[in-house]
Write an enzyme that holds these catalytic residues in place. Sequence first.
Site, PDB file in Angstrom:
ATOM      1  N   SER A  15      48.743-110.298 -19.684  1.00 51.43           N
ATOM      2  CA  SER A  15      49.065-109.047 -19.175  1.00 51.43           C
ATOM      3  C   SER A  15      49.832-108.082 -20.293  1.00 51.43           C
ATOM      4  O   SER A  15      50.549-107.292 -20.219  1.00 51.43           O
ATOM      5  CB  SER A  15      50.168-109.506 -18.479  1.00 51.43           C
ATOM      6  OG  SER A  15      51.333-110.477 -18.818  1.00 51.43           O
ATOM      7  N   THR A  16      49.283-108.415 -21.479  1.00 51.91           N
ATOM      8  CA  THR A  16      49.649-107.598 -22.792  1.00 51.91           C
ATOM      9  C   THR A  16      48.792-106.196 -22.855  1.00 51.91           C
ATOM     10  O   THR A  16      49.188-105.323 -23.711  1.00 51.91           O
ATOM     11  CB  THR A  16      49.643-108.194 -23.932  1.00 51.91           C
ATOM     12  OG1 THR A  16      48.214-108.590 -24.453  1.00 51.91           O
ATOM     13  CG2 THR A  16      50.590-109.473 -24.099  1.00 51.91           C
ATOM     14  N   GLY A  18      45.222-103.641 -20.911  1.00 46.46           N
ATOM     15  CA  GLY A  18      44.432-103.518 -19.647  1.00 46.46           C
ATOM     16  C   GLY A  18      44.735-103.503 -18.300  1.00 46.46           C
ATOM     17  O   GLY A  18      45.852-103.195 -18.010  1.00 46.46           O
ATOM     18  N   ILE A  19      44.184-104.384 -17.576  1.00 40.11           N
ATOM     19  CA  ILE A  19      44.343-104.356 -16.073  1.00 40.11           C
ATOM     20  C   ILE A  19      45.654-105.442 -16.069  1.00 40.11           C
ATOM     21  O   ILE A  19      46.522-104.993 -15.119  1.00 40.11           O
ATOM     22  CB  ILE A  19      43.166-105.178 -15.410  1.00 40.11           C
ATOM     23  CG1 ILE A  19      41.987-104.158 -15.192  1.00 40.11           C
ATOM     24  CG2 ILE A  19      43.472-105.663 -14.137  1.00 40.11           C
ATOM     25  CD1 ILE A  19      40.694-104.555 -14.671  1.00 40.11           C
ATOM     26  N   GLY A  20      45.591-106.367 -16.809  1.00 47.27           N
ATOM     27  CA  GLY A  20      46.770-107.038 -16.820  1.00 47.27           C
ATOM     28  C   GLY A  20      47.981-106.369 -16.992  1.00 47.27           C
ATOM     29  O   GLY A  20      49.123-106.889 -16.207  1.00 47.27           O
ATOM     30  N   SER A 141      35.782-110.057 -10.515  1.00 49.87           N
ATOM     31  CA  SER A 141      34.859-109.149 -10.609  1.00 49.87           C
ATOM     32  C   SER A 141      33.748-108.786  -9.816  1.00 49.87           C
ATOM     33  O   SER A 141      33.349-109.743  -8.947  1.00 49.87           O
ATOM     34  CB  SER A 141      34.270-109.446 -12.094  1.00 49.87           C
ATOM     35  OG  SER A 141      33.111-108.484 -12.481  1.00 49.87           O
ATOM     36  N   TYR A 154      29.678-115.228 -17.703  1.00 45.34           N
ATOM     37  CA  TYR A 154      30.632-114.442 -17.384  1.00 45.34           C
ATOM     38  C   TYR A 154      30.512-114.304 -15.731  1.00 45.34           C
ATOM     39  O   TYR A 154      31.506-114.335 -14.913  1.00 45.34           O
ATOM     40  CB  TYR A 154      30.900-113.182 -17.900  1.00 45.34           C
ATOM     41  CG  TYR A 154      31.718-111.959 -17.263  1.00 45.34           C
ATOM     42  CD1 TYR A 154      33.169-112.230 -17.489  1.00 45.34           C
ATOM     43  CD2 TYR A 154      31.267-111.063 -16.272  1.00 45.34           C
ATOM     44  CE1 TYR A 154      34.057-111.341 -16.808  1.00 45.34           C
ATOM     45  CE2 TYR A 154      32.164-110.194 -15.826  1.00 45.34           C
ATOM     46  CZ  TYR A 154      33.611-110.555 -16.118  1.00 45.34           C
ATOM     47  OH  TYR A 154      34.553-109.487 -15.512  1.00 45.34           O
TER      48      TYR A 154
END
Length: 264
Positions: A15-16, A18-20, A141, A154
């Site tokens: 969570s550092t 982007g989405i996180g 995703s 992926y």
Amino acid sequence: MIIDLSGKTAIVSASTAGIGLAIATGIAAAGANTIVNGRKQEAVDRAIDTILKTVPTPKLRGFAGDLSTPEGCDALSKAVPQADILVNNLGVYGPGDIFTTTDDDWARYFQVNVMSGVRLTRGYLKGMMERKWGRVVFISSESALNIPPDMLAYGFSKTAQLSIARGITKQAAGTGVTVNAVLPGPTLSDGFRAMVEETAKAQGKTIEQVGIDFVRSHRRSSIIQRPATTEETANMVVYVCSPQASATTGAALRVDGGVVDTIA
């Protein structure tokens, strides 16, 4: 609708940025005691500083560790023994088809994208079930449904998350714990920005314009005809983590802008 997560402890893996980071910011803004995670302490500290700029009085705590490993997950469970909300956001992506994806690549996607969420859920789910309240969210995703042949491992890993989330939901039936998967489509994350930065410079366009070009060329079924923002994805996750989402469980919730061409 006012979402109040006061008194809840939330863990958001990776969570550092982007989405996180957007998810951690949204959950912190709703009042939860939020654990920000990254592999490096510097990145964790930077993310906390970023959240502090937008959320007036958040309750934040950092945990630096690699959650793709059993050792990292064990260290987190010792540092944070109890959680009410778990967002399994950790993941990697990159190109690779059936011929170019090596055995080591397959193993890496499985360990990072799949097993990190399995281990963390295993560590926190029982406590949620005993307390009769909890939220587990896997960040999957649209590639879980639209399997990209040039990102095969992926796509496989994201489909696996859907299966795991659905199975866990059934085990947690009747306990007040919900388990869901959220499926973003093309998103203006830090990773996407880095990927198209050189193209944007070469074409004299903004990253947002290149993002639109990408969606219209490679995700033609998109209805919004643009990438989503990280905040748009985070909004869905914050809702799913809320008390108001108590009847939403076992679901694959798309925030894909309509890319997946189905009514189901």
